[in-house]
Design an enzyme around this catalytic site. Structure first.
Site, short mmCIF file in Angstrom:
data_model
loop_
_atom_site.label_atom_id
_atom_site.label_comp_id
_atom_site.label_asym_id
_atom_site.label_seq_id
_atom_site.Cartn_x
_atom_site.Cartn_y
_atom_site.Cartn_z
CD GLU A 1 81.60 27.11 74.24
OE1 GLU A 1 81.25 26.07 74.85
OE2 GLU A 1 81.23 27.38 73.07
CG HIS A 2 84.54 22.60 74.33
ND1 HIS A 2 84.15 21.29 74.37
CD2 HIS A 2 83.68 23.24 73.50
CE1 HIS A 2 83.10 21.12 73.57
NE2 HIS A 2 82.81 22.29 73.02
CG HIS B 1 83.67 25.59 69.68
ND1 HIS B 1 84.03 24.28 69.42
CD2 HIS B 1 82.51 25.53 70.38
CE1 HIS B 1 83.12 23.47 69.94
NE2 HIS B 1 82.18 24.19 70.53
CD GLU C 1 80.39 21.04 70.03
OE1 GLU C 1 81.43 21.13 70.73
OE2 GLU C 1 79.53 21.94 69.99
#
Lengths: 442, 451
Positions: free
Chosen positions: B67-68, B64, B144
Site C-alpha cells: 500500500e505504501h 500494508h 509507523e
C-alpha cells in the site's frame, strides 16, 4: 525566465478562473445579545446547531487550570430538575447527538438532531446550556476520572512533549495552560468555582449561535433565542494579557523509554485576524502543511524514510496561537532528523517558496476549496469560527481570492517577521541524552 | 414511534437504492456509482479484496507495505508524482490496509474524475517497484509501527491479544506486520503480492458524489477497461479450532493505568437474510454502551465508580470471525480483578433478567438517526459500500441489515449474551502498567550550539 513568467500568469488565471457557490450566510443579533449565523438547507431532514462562548482554557488561572474544561464537560452531566442519566437517555431516545469541547479561546456545545425530533432535542439542549446543576458528587467523580487520565497522559510522550512545548512557547501567558488542566489544579476545583466560571464566561452577549440545516429563518430566530435567552448576562469585558512574541531559544531533552523520540518545535505564531494570516497559511502549505507534497515531508520521509509523519501548522487563535513543527522518529536518528528539520525551516524562512511551489500551493488550496464546504458539519464549523472571531461574513466568498493574491514576497516577508528559527522552543521526549547534532553538522 | 420508524426505514432504503448504479466491466472490475449532488465534489475509492489475512507467516505486513509502495511511481508516473498531481488538482488522498482489504481514495472537485481515474488505473497494473524506493519506504513503515503499536501500550495489548484469541486464523498477525518480518521483507515479496492480487476482478471501484452514472461508466471503461484480468490465487479458508477454556494474558508496558479487555469469540454476519445472531450482538453492544447512560457507563462508571471507563464493542461485518469485547479501566483504588468481576456481574444480570424494551428502542432510534446523519458524508457512504463489497456481503445488504437490526427482540439479545459470553469463549488481556522516569535531566536556555 520571461517565458516562464508568462506561463505562470496564464496558469494562475486558470486557478482562479471559476466561481464556486458558497453557502448563503444569514446573520443577526438575537434579543439575548448573541450573534447568530445561519445557513438554511433542507436537503437532509436534520439540524446542526453549535453554541460557542469565549470560555476556553485561556480564561483559567494556573492554580485552577482545567476549570474551563471541567465546566464545559459538566454541562451535560445534569441540569436543574434533570439528572445526568435523563440527559443521556433523553438525547439517545431521540437519536440526537450532543457534543462539544474546549480549546484555548472557545467553549462550545453542539447538537445534531433529526427534524422530527428537533423541538424536544432543542429544549433539552436549552436546559443543558442555560440551567446547569453542578453537583458536588458528580464533580468529585469527574475530578477523580480526569486526574487518573492526566496521570496516564503524563506517561505518554506526545502529551509530555505538547505540555512542555506550550510552557516554553507561552511562559506565563494563559495559552500555556493545558485545556485538560493539571493534576494539582484539578484537585482543587469546587462547585463554587464552576458556578463562578459559568456565570462570568457563559455570557449571552458574547455567545455565537451557528445553525445549519432544515429550519426556516423564523424557526432559526426562535431557536437562537431559546438557546441563549436565559444565559447569564454580565457587562464586564475580559481581556487576555498580550502574548510575548519574542521568545528565547530553548531546548529540553526529556527521557522516556519509548522507542521513538517525539520532537516538537514551536513559537508564538499568528492571530486569526492578522493580515499576515493568508501569506503564512499558503507558505506553510509549502513548508509542512501540504501533506505528502510539503518540503518537510519530502526531506524527512520521502527522501530519507526518517519518520511516518512530519508536519508544521499555524494555530490561528484570538491572540497569536502557536506555530508548531512535529515529528516522531527512532531514537538513534532523532538528532539527525532534528538537524534536517531545522535546516529545512531555516532555508524556507530565509528564501521563501519558489514560484512553482507557490503555484502548486494555490492550485491545491483553491482547487480543493469545494471540499471545505461539502457537508453540513463543515459549514457549521465555519459559521462558528466566522462568528466567534468576527471574521467578515464574506470570508468564504473571499477565501480563494485572498489565497490567489498571495505572492512569494509576501510569504517571505511574513515568515521573516513571525518566525525566527534561531529563537524557537524545542522539546525532544524520549531523546538520546547528548545532542550529537552539532558534531554531525561538521 | 414504531410505525414512524418503519416508514422512515422504507424511505431510506428507497433513497439508498435509487441513487446507486453498478456495472461490471468485461475484465471483472465492479464499478459502483453513488450519485449525490449536494456539493460539486466527488470521491474515488478503489478497494482490493485482499488484506493482511491473505498473508502467510513470515511475510506479515506485506499487504500494508505494498500500500505504501503504491505511491512510489509507475512506468509512466515517477515516484511522488501521484500525490503531486492529485494535490495540484486540489485533491486529498490516502490509503488504508486492514486485515480484510486494501483501499485507496481521492477526494476532488467533481471535474477531476478523469485525472483520478487515469492515475488510479495506471497504478493498478503499471507499478514500478524499485529496490531504492522500497529500502526507504520500509523504514517509514517501521516508524509507523513504532508510533502506532510499539510505543502505544493499549495498542500493544490489542496486538498481543489477537495472537492469543486466534491460534490458526491469520487474524493472529498484526496488519502492520511483526517488526522482524518487516526487517526481512524484500521488494520481491511486495512485487509478488502486487502481481497476485492487484487485478481488476479482485477490485471494486466506487465513485460517489456530484457525478452522472452513465458518464462514470464510460470513463471507467476508458481508463480501466483495457487492464487484463489475471487468475487469482486460491484463498485459503481457515477454521479457527474451538477454544477449550479461558485464556489469560498480560502485557507489561510503560503506563499509569491498568487496562482490561475481555474478548469472546462471536460469529460474523454471513447471510444477511437468514442470520439473526449478529444483529442481536450489535444490539447487545448498544444496550451495554451505546450511550452515556447505557448499562456499563451508568452502573460501573457513574453509580458504583468501579471503573473510570467501560465499553462494549462488536462488529459483525468482516471477512473472518468476529469478537465481542468488553473493556474497562479500573477506577481509583480499584483493581483489574474488581473491574473484571463487575463486568461479569453486568453480563450475569443481563442474562438473568434480559433487557428492557425501552433500552432496545433507544439503541434502534440511534441506529435509525445514524442512517439519516450519514447522508451528510459522501465519503462515509462510499466507505460503507466498499467495505460491504470487499467482505463479500454486497452493498445491497445495507438496507436489509438496517431492517433486521430494527427487528431484533429483547429475548434475542438475552439469548446471544447467554450463548457467546461464556468463559470457554473468552480471552482476558490485561495491561500491567510499568513505571517510567520522566524527569527533565538536561535543559538549556540557549540552543545556538546545536546549530
Amino acid at each position: 525566465m520571461c517565458v516562464k513568467k508568462v506561463l505562470f500568469s496564464l496558469l494562475l488565471c486558470s486557478v482562479s478562473g471559476f466561481v464556486i457557490a458558497t453557502p448563503q450566510i444569514q446573520h443577526w443579533q438575537s434579543a439575548s445579545g448573541a450573534q447568530v449565523l445561519f445557513v438554511e438547507d433542507h436537503d437532509i431532514a436534520m439540524l446542526d446547531v453549535a453554541v460557542s462562548v469565549p470560555a476556553g482554557s485561556s480564561f483559567d488561572t494556573l492554580d485552577k487550570s482545567g476549570l474551563a474544561g471541567m465546566t464545559q464537560a459538566m454541562l451535560s452531566l445534569g441540569s436543574e430538575g434533570l439528572s445526568e442519566d435523563l440527559v443521556s437517555t433523553g438525547m439517545a431516545d431521540m437519536g440526537a447527538q450532543l457534543s462539544g469541547g474546549v480549546d484555548q479561546d472557545r467553549a462550545s456545545v453542539s447538537l445534531r438532531t433529526l427534524s422530527t425530533e428537533r423541538e424536544q432535542a432543542l429544549s433539552l439542549l436549552a436546559r443543558v446550556l442555560q440551567h446547569p446543576a453542578f453537583s458536588a458528587d458528580i464533580l468529585n467523580r469527574e475530578k477523580t476520572r480526569l486526574i487518573a487520565s492526566l496521570k496516564e497522559a503524563q506517561t505518554q510522550p506526545e502529551f509530555i512533549a505538547a505540555r512542555a512545548l506550550n510552557q516554553a512557547v507561552y511562559g506565563a501567558h494563559p495559552y500555556a495552560l493545558q485545556p485538560s488542566g493539571d493534576i494539582a489544579s484539578v484537585a482543587t476545583l469546587t462547585v463554587q468555582d464552576l458556578n463562578n466560571f459559568y456565570h462570568t464566561h457563559y455570557n449571552a452577549r458574547r455567545a455565537v449561535v451557528a445553525l445549519m440545516g432544515d429550519v426556516t429563518r423564523i424557526q432559526a430566530e426562535a431557536i437562537a433565542q431559546q438557546l441563549t435567552g436565559e444565559l447569564p448576562v454580565s457587562a464586564e469585558t475580559l481581556l487576555l494579557p498580550e502574548v510575548q512574541m519574542n521568545i528565547k531559544a530553548s531546548e529540553q531533552r526529556i527521557p522516556h523509554p519509548a522507542s521513538q523520540s517525539h520532537i516538537l518545535i514551536g513559537v508564538p505564531g499568528v492571530s486569526r485576524t492578522d493580515p499576515d494570516y493568508f501569506p503564512l497559511y499558503v507558505g506553510n502549505y509549502v513548508l509542512g502543511g501540504g501533506g505528502f507534497v510539503s518540503r518537510l515531508m519530502n526531506e524527512v520521509r520521502e527522501k530519507r524514510g526518517l519518520a511516518y509523519t512530519v508536519y508544521s501548522y499555524f494555530m490561528p487563535l484570538k491572540q497569536p496561537g502557536a506555530f508548531q513543527i512535529g515529528l516522531q522518529t527512532k531514537k538513534e536518528q532523532a538528532d539527525q532528523a532534528l538537524l534536517l528539520v531545522r535546516k529545512t525551516l531555516a532555508n524556507f524562512v530565509a528564501n521563501g517558496p519558489d514560484e512553482h511551489e507557490l503555484h502548486a500551493a494555490k492550485q491545491n488550496i483553491i482547487g480543493g476549496f469545494p471540499l471545505r464546504i461539502d457537508s453540513n458539519r463543515k459549514i457549521l464549523e465555519y459559521l462558528s469560527v466566522i462568528g466567534f472571531y468576527d471574521l467578515p461574513l464574506t470570508y468564504l466568498d473571499d477565501f480563494t481570492d485572498r489565497i490567489n493574491k498571495v505572492t512569494v514576497a509576501q510569504i517571505r516577508d511574513a515568515f521573516a517577521r513571525h518566525i525566527h528559527p534561531e529563537a524557537m522552543a524545542t522539546v525532544i521526549v524520549g531523546a538520546p541524552l547528548e545532542s550529537t547534532a552539532g558534531a554531525e553538522n561538521k | 414511534m414504531r410505525i414512524y420508524c418503519i416508514a422512515l426505514l422504507i424511505l431510506l432504503s428507497q433513497q439508498a437504492c435509487a441513487e446507486v448504479f453498478e456495472k461490471t466491466l468485461s475484465n471483472g472490475l465492479h464499478v459502483i456509482v453513488k450519485e449525490d449532488h449536494r456539493a460539486p465534489v466527488l470521491v474515488q475509492q478503489i478497494w482490493y479484496k485482499t488484506g493482511s489475512m491473505d498473508e502467510s507467516a513470515g511475510k506479515t505486513g506485506v499487504a500494508h507495505a505494498l500500500e505504501h509502495m503504491m505511491f512510489k511511481g509507475t512506468h509512466l508516473v515517477p515516484a511522488g508524482e501521484f500525490s503531486r498531481r492529485i494535490a495540484a488538482a486540489g485533491g486529498r488522498e490516502n490509503a488504508f490496509t486492514s486485515s480484510d482489504y486494501t483501499a485507496y481514495f481521492q477526494q476532488l472537485d467533481k471535474r477531476q474524475l478523469p485525472l483520478a481515474m487515469k492515475l488510479e488505473s495506471d497504478r493498478m497494473h503499471g507499478l514500478n517497484l524499485t529496490q531504492v524506493e522500497f529500502a526507504k519506504e520500509i523504514k517509514v513503515v517501521m516508524e509507523e509501527r513504532r508510533m502506532r503499536t510499539d510505543d502505544e501500550p493499549r495498542a500493544l495489548l490489542q496486538e498481543r491479544m489477537m495472537g492469543d484469541i486466534y491460534l490458526e486464523h491469520p487474524y493472529h498477525h498484526p496488519v502492520i506486520g511483526w517488526m522482524t518480518d518487516l526487517e526481512q521483507l524484500s521488494v520481491k515479496d511486495v512485487r509478488n503480492w502486487y502481481q497476485q492480487w492487484y487485478t481488476p476482478d479482485n477490485a471494486t471501484l466506487i465513485i460517489a458524489g456530484d457525478v452522472k452514472a452513465d458518464e462514470v461508466f464510460k470513463l471507467a471503461q476508458h481508463f480501466y477497461g483495457a487492464i487484463p484480468k489475471r487468475v487469482l490465487p486460491a484463498r485459503r479458508v481457515y477454521t479457527e479450532p474451538a477454544q477449550l477454556g479461558i485464556r489469560r494474558m498480560v502485557v507489561k508496558a510503560p503506563a499509569e493505568l491498568p487496562f482490561l479487555v475481555m474478548s469472546y469469540h462471536a460469529p460474523n454476519l454471513l447471510n444477511p437474510q437468514q442470520d439473526w445472531k449478529p444483529y442481536a450482538l450489535e444490539m447487545l453492544a448498544g444496550v451495554l454502551s451505546g450511550n452515556d447512560a447505557a448499562r456499563l457507563n451508568k452502573h460501573l462508571v457513574r453509580d458504583q465508580q468501579i471503573a473510570s471507563s467501560a465499553d462494549a464493542g462488536y462488529d459483525s461485518t468482516s471477512r473472518g470471525p468476529a469478537v465481542f469485547s468488553l473493556e474497562a479501566v479500573p477506577g481509583k483504588g480499584k483493581t483489574v480483578a474488581e473491574a473484571e468481576t463487575a463486568l461479569r456481574g453486568e453480563i450475569a444480570i443481563l442474562i438473568k433478567d434480559g433487557v428492557s424494551e425501552q433500552e432496545l428502542k433507544r439503541v434502534k432510534a440511534q441506529v435509525l438517526a445514524g442512517e439519516v446523519y450519514k447522508l451528510d458524508s459522501v465519503f462515509y457512504q462510499a466507505m460503507q459500500i466498499g467495505q460491504m463489497e470487499s467482505i463479500g456481503l454486497g452493498y445491497k445488504a445495507i438496507p436489509l441489515m438496517l431492517a433486521k437490526l430494527q427487528a431484533v427482540t429483547a429475548d434475542q439479545v438475552r439469548q446471544v449474551a447467554e450463548e457467546y459470553l461464556q468463559d470457554d469463549n473468552l480471552t482476558v488481556g490485561v495491561l500491567d502498567p510499568q513505571p517510567l522516569s520522566g524527569k527533565v535531566v538536561h535543559e538549556t536556555g540557549d540552543s545556538s550550539h546545536v546549530r
